[in-house]
Design a protein around this motif. Structure first.
Motif, PDB file in Angstrom:
ATOM      1  N   ILE A  58       0.835  -1.201   0.000  1.00 41.44           N
ATOM      2  CA  ILE A  58       0.000   0.000   0.000  1.00 41.44           C
ATOM      3  C   ILE A  58       0.874   1.258   0.000  1.00 41.44           C
ATOM      4  N   GLY A  59       1.954   1.247   0.772  1.00 45.26           N
ATOM      5  CA  GLY A  59       2.861   2.398   0.787  1.00 45.26           C
ATOM      6  C   GLY A  59       3.510   2.638  -0.568  1.00 45.26           C
ATOM      7  N   GLY A  60       3.964   1.567  -1.219  1.00 42.86           N
ATOM      8  CA  GLY A  60       4.560   1.701  -2.547  1.00 42.86           C
ATOM      9  C   GLY A  60       3.557   2.201  -3.570  1.00 42.86           C
ATOM     10  N   THR A  61       2.335   1.678  -3.494  1.00 42.98           N
ATOM     11  CA  THR A  61       1.276   2.132  -4.388  1.00 42.98           C
ATOM     12  C   THR A  61       0.964   3.603  -4.131  1.00 42.98           C
ATOM     13  N   GLY A  62       0.971   3.990  -2.867  1.00 43.94           N
ATOM     14  CA  GLY A  62       0.727   5.387  -2.511  1.00 43.94           C
ATOM     15  C   GLY A  62       1.816   6.315  -3.035  1.00 43.94           C
ATOM     16  N   LEU A  63       3.065   5.853  -3.013  1.00 47.68           N
ATOM     17  CA  LEU A  63       4.150   6.666  -3.571  1.00 47.68           C
ATOM     18  C   LEU A  63       3.977   6.863  -5.074  1.00 47.68           C
ATOM     19  N   VAL A  64       3.554   5.808  -5.772  1.00 46.70           N
ATOM     20  CA  VAL A  64       3.295   5.916  -7.214  1.00 46.70           C
ATOM     21  C   VAL A  64       2.179   6.934  -7.460  1.00 46.70           C
ATOM     22  N   THR A  65       1.115   6.840  -6.695  1.00 40.30           N
ATOM     23  CA  THR A  65      -0.003   7.770  -6.845  1.00 40.30           C
ATOM     24  C   THR A  65       0.423   9.199  -6.533  1.00 40.30           C
ATOM     25  N   THR A  66       1.168   9.386  -5.448  1.00 40.98           N
ATOM     26  CA  THR A  66       1.634  10.720  -5.074  1.00 40.98           C
ATOM     27  C   THR A  66       2.521  11.312  -6.154  1.00 40.98           C
ATOM     28  N   ALA A  67       3.419  10.510  -6.707  1.00 45.42           N
ATOM     29  CA  ALA A  67       4.296  11.005  -7.774  1.00 45.42           C
ATOM     30  C   ALA A  67       3.490  11.373  -9.014  1.00 45.42           C
ATOM     31  N   ALA A  68       2.547  10.523  -9.402  1.00 47.37           N
ATOM     32  CA  ALA A  68       1.745  10.790 -10.600  1.00 47.37           C
ATOM     33  C   ALA A  68       0.878  12.038 -10.428  1.00 47.37           C
ATOM     34  N   SER A  70       1.369  14.519  -8.264  1.00 46.69           N
ATOM     35  CA  SER A  70       2.246  15.680  -8.158  1.00 46.69           C
ATOM     36  C   SER A  70       2.739  16.121  -9.538  1.00 46.69           C
ATOM     37  N   LEU A  71       3.074  15.171 -10.390  1.00 41.11           N
ATOM     38  CA  LEU A  71       3.498  15.484 -11.752  1.00 41.11           C
ATOM     39  C   LEU A  71       2.376  16.157 -12.523  1.00 41.11           C
ATOM     40  N   SER A  79       1.296  23.622  -7.420  1.00 40.50           N
ATOM     41  CA  SER A  79       2.356  22.935  -6.670  1.00 40.50           C
ATOM     42  C   SER A  79       1.960  22.798  -5.212  1.00 40.50           C
ATOM     43  N   GLU A  80       1.275  21.750  -4.914  1.00 42.28           N
ATOM     44  CA  GLU A  80       0.892  21.412  -3.537  1.00 42.28           C
ATOM     45  C   GLU A  80       1.198  19.949  -3.246  1.00 42.28           C
ATOM     46  N   PRO A  81       2.426  19.469  -3.545  1.00 43.20           N
ATOM     47  CA  PRO A  81       2.698  18.046  -3.298  1.00 43.20           C
ATOM     48  C   PRO A  81       2.655  17.680  -1.821  1.00 43.20           C
ATOM     49  N   LEU A  82       2.901  18.665  -0.945  1.00 39.99           N
ATOM     50  CA  LEU A  82       2.863  18.383   0.489  1.00 39.99           C
ATOM     51  C   LEU A  82       1.472  17.908   0.908  1.00 39.99           C
ATOM     52  N   MET A  83       0.450  18.480   0.296  1.00 41.59           N
ATOM     53  CA  MET A  83      -0.923  18.060   0.594  1.00 41.59           C
ATOM     54  C   MET A  83      -1.102  16.575   0.273  1.00 41.59           C
ATOM     55  N   TRP A  84      -0.525  16.110  -0.833  1.00 47.92           N
ATOM     56  CA  TRP A  84      -0.663  14.713  -1.221  1.00 47.92           C
ATOM     57  C   TRP A  84       0.094  13.794  -0.284  1.00 47.92           C
ATOM     58  N   PRO A 139      -6.920   8.017  -7.402  1.00 48.73           N
ATOM     59  CA  PRO A 139      -6.657   9.428  -7.714  1.00 48.73           C
ATOM     60  C   PRO A 139      -5.921   9.642  -9.041  1.00 48.73           C
ATOM     61  N   ILE A 140      -5.122   8.681  -9.463  1.00 46.60           N
ATOM     62  CA  ILE A 140      -4.426   8.819 -10.746  1.00 46.60           C
ATOM     63  C   ILE A 140      -5.457   8.916 -11.875  1.00 46.60           C
ATOM     64  N   VAL A 141      -6.483   8.100 -11.812  1.00 44.92           N
ATOM     65  CA  VAL A 141      -7.518   8.114 -12.847  1.00 44.92           C
ATOM     66  C   VAL A 141      -8.230   9.461 -12.846  1.00 44.92           C
ATOM     67  N   PHE A 142      -8.642   9.927 -11.675  1.00 48.88           N
ATOM     68  CA  PHE A 142      -9.388  11.186 -11.592  1.00 48.88           C
ATOM     69  C   PHE A 142      -8.544  12.379 -12.034  1.00 48.88           C
ATOM     70  N   VAL A 143      -7.304  12.430 -11.605  1.00 50.49           N
ATOM     71  CA  VAL A 143      -6.423  13.549 -11.969  1.00 50.49           C
ATOM     72  C   VAL A 143      -6.104  13.504 -13.465  1.00 50.49           C
ATOM     73  N   THR A 144      -5.934  12.314 -14.014  1.00 46.25           N
ATOM     74  CA  THR A 144      -5.669  12.188 -15.451  1.00 46.25           C
ATOM     75  C   THR A 144      -6.861  12.683 -16.266  1.00 46.25           C
ATOM     76  N   ILE A 145      -8.056  12.305 -15.870  1.00 46.50           N
ATOM     77  CA  ILE A 145      -9.261  12.778 -16.565  1.00 46.50           C
ATOM     78  C   ILE A 145      -9.365  14.296 -16.473  1.00 46.50           C
ATOM     79  N   ALA A 146      -9.127  14.840 -15.288  1.00 45.24           N
ATOM     80  CA  ALA A 146      -9.193  16.297 -15.111  1.00 45.24           C
ATOM     81  C   ALA A 146      -8.129  16.998 -15.948  1.00 45.24           C
TER      82      ALA A 146
END
Length: 156
Positions: A58-68, A70-71, A79-84, A139-146
């Motif tokens: 779950i932590g590794g998956t969360g890091l992938v999501t946070t990176a995606a 944030s990008l 630029s609010e990566p701290l929120m993520w 969140p990756i899906v939602f952010v990508t669509i947005a």
């Protein structure tokens, strides 16, 4: 017949048991483990031996999501990566609270149905892990669509 580490006195302390898949790989053994002995302590021990791998997944998956995310936010001028990272920390705590429902559900099923129901731990573990990974990646899906909608001029 394979043994569960909770009932096998020859298994190293704290070791994950071999799974029920004949000739299985580590992944098959992890996703299809032998169930715990049908005692409360054995069930709790079975689940607790799987908590660290669960948290790493779950932590590794969360890091992938946070990176995606944030990008995507950086590409969008935000630029609010701290929120993520805060959200990821909250999710890891929430995922562990939900994880604690696994042994509670298995114990409840054992008390309600006894031997008339097959051990539910492995199925509950797989279902919970799958749901947690899916929610973590959502969140990756939602952010990508947005992002696509904004790039096409559809969004705000």
């Amino acid at each position: 017949m394979k043994h569960d580490a909770t009932t096998d006195s020859t298994a190293p302390a704290g070791a994950l048991a071999r799974g029920i898949v004949p000739g299985g790989t580590f992944l098959a053994d992890f996703l299809y483990p032998a169930p715990a002995a049908r005692r409360v302590g054995a069930i709790i021990g079975w689940w607790e031996r799987r908590r660290l791998p669960y948290n790493l997944i779950i932590g590794g998956t969360g890091l992938v999501t946070t990176a995606a995310v944030s990008l995507a936010m950086a590409l969008n001028g935000e630029s609010e990566p701290l929120m993520w990272f805060r959200a990821a920390g909250f999710w890891l705590v929430a995922a562990n609270v939900c994880y604690a429902l696994g042994p509670a559900a298995e114990i409840a099923l054992e008390k309600l149905f006894g031997r008339s129901l097959l051990p539910a731990g492995p199925l509950l573990f797989r279902a919970g892990l799958t749901a947690a990974v899916g929610v973590t990646l959502a969140p990756i899906v939602f952010v990508t669509i947005a992002y696509i909608a904004m790039a096409l001029g559809i969004g705000p």
